[in-house]
Design an enzyme around this catalytic site. Structure first.
Site, short mmCIF file in Angstrom:
data_model
loop_
_atom_site.label_atom_id
_atom_site.label_comp_id
_atom_site.label_asym_id
_atom_site.label_seq_id
_atom_site.Cartn_x
_atom_site.Cartn_y
_atom_site.Cartn_z
N HIS A 104 6.63 2.00 0.56
CA HIS A 104 7.42 0.98 1.25
C HIS A 104 7.52 1.21 2.75
O HIS A 104 7.97 0.32 3.48
CB HIS A 104 8.82 0.87 0.63
CG HIS A 104 9.34 -0.52 0.59
ND1 HIS A 104 10.33 -0.94 -0.26
CD2 HIS A 104 9.00 -1.64 1.31
CE1 HIS A 104 10.59 -2.23 -0.07
NE2 HIS A 104 9.79 -2.67 0.89
N ASP A 126 14.51 -4.87 -4.20
CA ASP A 126 14.33 -3.42 -4.33
C ASP A 126 15.51 -2.82 -5.07
O ASP A 126 16.64 -3.30 -4.94
CB ASP A 126 14.23 -2.81 -2.92
CG ASP A 126 13.57 -1.45 -2.88
OD1 ASP A 126 13.56 -0.75 -3.92
OD2 ASP A 126 13.08 -1.05 -1.81
N HIS A 128 16.36 0.14 -4.22
CA HIS A 128 16.87 1.05 -3.20
C HIS A 128 17.15 0.31 -1.89
O HIS A 128 16.54 -0.71 -1.59
CB HIS A 128 15.86 2.17 -2.96
CG HIS A 128 15.44 2.88 -4.21
ND1 HIS A 128 14.32 2.51 -4.92
CD2 HIS A 128 16.01 3.92 -4.87
CE1 HIS A 128 14.20 3.31 -5.99
NE2 HIS A 128 15.21 4.16 -5.98
N ASP A 130 16.79 1.66 1.31
CA ASP A 130 15.81 2.00 2.34
C ASP A 130 16.38 1.90 3.75
O ASP A 130 15.72 1.44 4.68
CB ASP A 130 14.57 1.10 2.21
CG ASP A 130 13.83 1.33 0.91
OD1 ASP A 130 14.06 2.36 0.26
OD2 ASP A 130 13.01 0.48 0.53
N HIS A 143 9.52 6.29 3.13
CA HIS A 143 9.63 5.05 2.34
C HIS A 143 11.09 4.71 2.03
O HIS A 143 11.36 3.60 1.56
CB HIS A 143 8.78 5.10 1.07
CG HIS A 143 9.29 5.98 -0.02
ND1 HIS A 143 8.82 5.91 -1.31
CD2 HIS A 143 10.20 6.99 -0.04
CE1 HIS A 143 9.42 6.80 -2.07
NE2 HIS A 143 10.27 7.47 -1.32
N ASP A 229 9.35 -4.63 -3.83
CA ASP A 229 9.10 -3.29 -4.33
C ASP A 229 9.12 -3.38 -5.85
O ASP A 229 10.12 -3.83 -6.43
CB ASP A 229 10.20 -2.35 -3.82
CG ASP A 229 9.94 -0.89 -4.16
OD1 ASP A 229 9.40 -0.61 -5.25
OD2 ASP A 229 10.30 -0.02 -3.35
N ASP A 231 9.63 -1.28 -8.04
CA ASP A 231 10.69 -0.56 -8.75
C ASP A 231 11.98 -1.37 -8.82
O ASP A 231 12.96 -0.92 -9.41
CB ASP A 231 10.93 0.83 -8.16
CG ASP A 231 11.58 0.85 -6.79
OD1 ASP A 231 12.27 -0.12 -6.42
OD2 ASP A 231 11.40 1.86 -6.07
N GLU A 280 4.61 -0.09 -3.69
CA GLU A 280 5.01 0.96 -4.63
C GLU A 280 4.40 0.83 -6.02
O GLU A 280 4.95 1.35 -6.99
CB GLU A 280 6.54 1.05 -4.72
CG GLU A 280 7.23 1.40 -3.40
CD GLU A 280 7.07 2.87 -2.97
OE1 GLU A 280 6.48 3.65 -3.75
OE2 GLU A 280 7.53 3.20 -1.86
#
Length: 308
Positions: A104, A126, A128, A130, A143, A229, A231, A280
């Site tokens: 990312h 996402d 997360h 980030d 990332h 992303d 994930d 990712e």
């Protein structure tokens, strides 16, 4: 949809702590992204991949930041600077850049290029946030820092290559957060960013949440960057990611989210999706290229592919 999209591969894994996402662009192409986009009525051009050195040949701590920790920072700067130039050139041609990651951290380059000549809103799909900086990151993996970089937070404020001044906090919307460390939680609460968590999706439904995120990202901007992303999805649906977190969106929720982006895109007088990156995908951890295939399907949904 009458649109031309240019694929730009950014096979970088300098920002991650597990090798393998550098093979993501190849896996996504192999899964049939070009065909999926053509089925959506999109003309698909392919610029190939940026030349990226192998992480195994570099020392992650050879060029440490002045404060904190950020591994492979010189290499990330090199790749993201070249990527930003390609993204800006693609937009100048009247073509939509679609960047295939890689980890990312490549979004620093995508957003930097997309915001070079425009006020840019951002939708961040996402698990997360980030939003760590070298000073706050528990791992030093870049990332986990791309939004902090473009917003000029912490040490990144001293690194012009990482900043995108025409991305403003109030134009950034997270969708589906579920894994945030304490420093990131404080950063989001103290910012003007809008954050929708998985709890919001559970309570309100994915369509309402994405529509609200679009309202944030389009308010006073010239276009939107969509960062996807993989994930973000539940690992049972998308196993081939480096940082899986249980409790993500389902297959159908993910498609509905990207279809909502596309519906808004088509309804506007001129497309609102200015750029997109898909990141990712780690084929080493995947099962039968399942996650890469999902990436192609979701990207096609974002550009107008429908069941009927």
């Amino acid at each position: 949809m009458d649109r031309t999209v240019r694929l730009i591969g950014a096979p970088m894994d300098f920002g991650a702590n597990r090798r393998g996402v550098d093979m993501g662009p190849s896996a996504i192409r192999y899964a049939g992204l070009g065909d999926e986009l053509e089925d959506a009525g999109v003309t698909c051009l392919d610029s190939g991949d940026l030349l990226v050195p192998r992480a195994e040949e570099r020392d992650p701590d050879a060029n440490p930041p002045r404060r904190g920790e950020a591994k492979f920072l010189l290499e990330v700067e090199d790749v993201c600077s070249r990527l930003a130039d390609q993204v800006a050139e693609t937009l100048a041609e009247g073509t939509t850049p679609l960047v295939l990651g890689g980890d990312h951290s490549i979004a620093i380059g995508t957003m930097g290029g997309s915001a070079r000549d425009a006020d840019l809103g951002v939708i961040w799909f996402d698990a997360h946030a980030d939003i760590n900086t070298p000073e706050t990151s528990p791992s030093g993996n870049v990332h986990g820092m791309p939004l902090a970089a473009v917003l000029g937070r912490g040490l990144f404020g001293e690194l012009p290559w990482a900043n995108a001044p025409r991305v403003r906090e109030e134009s950034v919307a997270y969708v589906g957060l579920r894994s945030i460390d304490e420093r990131e939680r404080d950063a989001i609460r103290d910012s003007e960013m809008t954050a929708f968590t998985m709890s919001d999706i559970d309570e309100r439904g994915i369509t309402d949440v994405v529509e609200d995120a679009l309202a944030v990202a389009t308010d006073g901007t010239d276009g939107v960057h969509v960062s996807l992303d993989l994930d973000w999805l539940d690992p049972k649906t998308a196993p081939g990611v480096g940082t899986p977190v249980r409790g993500g969106v389902t297959y159908r929720e993910a498609h509905s989210a990207l279809e909502t982006v596309s519906v808004r895109d088509e309804a506007e007088d001129g497309a609102i999706v200015r750029s997109m990156d898909v990141v990712e995908v780690n084929p080493i951890l995947d099962e039968h290229n399942e996650t890469a295939t999902l990436a192609t399907e979701l990207t096609a949904s974002a550009f107008g592919k429908r069941i009927l």
